[in-house]
Design a protein around this motif. Structure first.
Motif, short mmCIF file in Angstrom:
data_model
loop_
_atom_site.label_atom_id
_atom_site.label_comp_id
_atom_site.label_asym_id
_atom_site.label_seq_id
_atom_site.Cartn_x
_atom_site.Cartn_y
_atom_site.Cartn_z
N ALA A 60 24.28 -40.06 25.34
CA ALA A 60 24.88 -41.39 25.61
C ALA A 60 26.01 -41.51 25.09
N ARG A 61 27.13 -41.95 25.69
CA ARG A 61 28.46 -42.34 25.16
C ARG A 61 29.08 -43.59 25.95
N SER A 62 29.72 -44.31 25.07
CA SER A 62 30.31 -45.42 25.59
C SER A 62 31.78 -45.13 26.24
N GLU A 63 32.05 -45.73 27.16
CA GLU A 63 33.53 -45.79 27.71
C GLU A 63 34.58 -45.58 26.56
N GLN A 64 34.44 -46.21 25.57
CA GLN A 64 35.41 -46.17 24.70
C GLN A 64 35.29 -44.80 23.68
N ALA A 65 34.09 -44.21 23.66
CA ALA A 65 33.99 -43.27 23.13
C ALA A 65 34.44 -41.82 23.98
N LEU A 66 34.26 -42.04 25.35
CA LEU A 66 34.67 -41.09 26.12
C LEU A 66 36.15 -41.18 25.94
N ALA A 67 36.73 -42.21 26.11
CA ALA A 67 38.36 -42.33 26.06
C ALA A 67 38.93 -41.79 25.04
N GLU A 68 38.22 -41.55 23.74
CA GLU A 68 38.88 -40.75 22.67
C GLU A 68 38.35 -39.44 22.74
N SER A 69 37.50 -38.96 23.58
CA SER A 69 37.24 -37.39 23.61
C SER A 69 38.08 -36.38 24.43
N SER A 70 37.92 -35.31 24.20
CA SER A 70 38.85 -34.26 24.78
C SER A 70 38.22 -33.32 25.65
N VAL A 71 38.93 -32.73 26.45
CA VAL A 71 38.26 -31.78 27.26
C VAL A 71 38.98 -30.50 27.10
N LEU A 72 38.07 -29.61 26.57
CA LEU A 72 38.86 -28.10 26.30
C LEU A 72 38.41 -27.03 27.22
N ALA A 73 39.19 -26.68 28.10
CA ALA A 73 38.96 -25.49 29.19
C ALA A 73 38.82 -24.23 28.43
N LEU A 74 37.95 -23.41 29.05
CA LEU A 74 37.43 -22.39 28.49
C LEU A 74 38.67 -21.33 28.84
N ASN A 75 38.88 -20.20 28.13
CA ASN A 75 40.14 -19.24 28.53
C ASN A 75 39.80 -18.68 29.84
N ALA A 76 40.89 -18.46 30.61
CA ALA A 76 40.61 -17.99 32.17
C ALA A 76 39.85 -16.45 31.81
N GLY A 77 40.17 -15.76 30.95
CA GLY A 77 39.60 -14.50 30.60
C GLY A 77 38.32 -14.51 30.75
N LEU A 78 37.74 -15.26 30.49
CA LEU A 78 36.19 -15.64 30.45
C LEU A 78 35.58 -15.80 32.08
N GLU A 79 36.45 -15.73 32.87
CA GLU A 79 36.17 -15.93 34.56
C GLU A 79 35.05 -16.60 34.83
N VAL A 80 35.00 -18.08 34.14
CA VAL A 80 34.34 -19.05 34.36
C VAL A 80 35.03 -20.42 34.53
N ASN A 81 35.06 -21.12 35.39
CA ASN A 81 35.80 -22.20 35.60
C ASN A 81 34.94 -23.33 35.01
N ALA A 82 35.12 -23.55 33.54
CA ALA A 82 34.44 -24.68 32.94
C ALA A 82 35.27 -24.99 31.80
N ALA A 83 34.89 -26.23 31.41
CA ALA A 83 35.36 -26.93 30.41
C ALA A 83 34.41 -27.80 29.60
N LEU A 84 34.75 -27.95 28.22
CA LEU A 84 33.61 -28.56 27.40
C LEU A 84 34.36 -29.94 26.80
N LEU A 85 33.34 -30.98 27.04
CA LEU A 85 33.80 -32.36 26.38
C LEU A 85 33.55 -32.22 24.84
N VAL A 86 34.36 -32.48 24.03
CA VAL A 86 34.06 -32.61 22.38
C VAL A 86 34.44 -34.01 22.12
N ASP A 87 33.92 -34.44 21.05
CA ASP A 87 34.07 -35.82 20.69
C ASP A 87 35.48 -36.04 19.89
#
Length: 175
Positions: A92-119
């Motif tokens: 559970a995260r508030s809109e404020q917490a999400l606004a302060e979060s970042s999304v880190l894409a995985l390296n393309a060399g891993l061959e998976v189109n995914a990203a991680l939400l970090v606080d």
């Protein structure tokens, strides 16, 4: 507004340093340090991709609670995973917490189109930033690496993003 500008400035500095580290041939013992779900985590630079500010996702029905949905990251669709929730923390995260979060894409060399939400992004770390390390525990997930301890006694868990990207639970998003 000032927090958002500071976050953008930090992300820009990290992106520049990340690119410089890659071009200088930094070894696998350099990490992007992040905080997620109250945990300090180390993500290998060689397995990390671009950092994006949180801009929302398109939810996907009938998926695991830790799978937030799909986002357009510079024209490429990527599944966004809440790293804290995946590791067992409360999702559970508030809109404020999400606004302060970042999304880190995985390296393309891993061959998976995914990203991680970090606080929170906590900068770059090298092995010299730590005073001790402990090997992965027997019961730990296979994508956990060593635990590193810094001079302040804080414990940093290394996450092998390649092993995570190949783990069956990570690849099985359906609920």
């Amino acid at each position: 507004m000032a927090k958002r500008e500071a976050l953008k400035e930090l992300q820009t500095r990290l992106a520049v340093r990340l690119q410089a580290a890659r071009s200088e041939g930094v070894s696998g013992s350099s990490w992007l340090a992040v905080q997620s779900g109250g945990r300090q985590l180390l993500l290998p630079l060689s397995q990390s991709g671009e950092i994006f500010p949180w801009s929302g996702v398109q939810p996907v029905p009938y998926t695991q609670p830790w799978f937030l949905g799909v986002a357009n990251l510079r024209g490429a669709l990527a599944g966004v995973v809440d790293l804290a929730a995946l590791l067992g923390a409360s999702a559970a995260r508030s809109e404020q917490a999400l606004a302060e979060s970042s999304v880190l894409a995985l390296n393309a060399g891993l061959e998976v189109n995914a990203a991680l939400l970090v606080d929170r992004l906590a900068g770059l770390r090298g092995s010299e930033a730590f005073t001790a390390s402990e090997p992965r525990g027997e019961g730990d997930a296979p994508y956990f690496g060593s635990t590193y301890i810094d001079a302040q006694g804080m414990r940093w868990q290394e996450i092998d993003l390649q092993a995570l990207a190949q783990h069956p639970a990570f690849l099985s998003i359906s609920a």
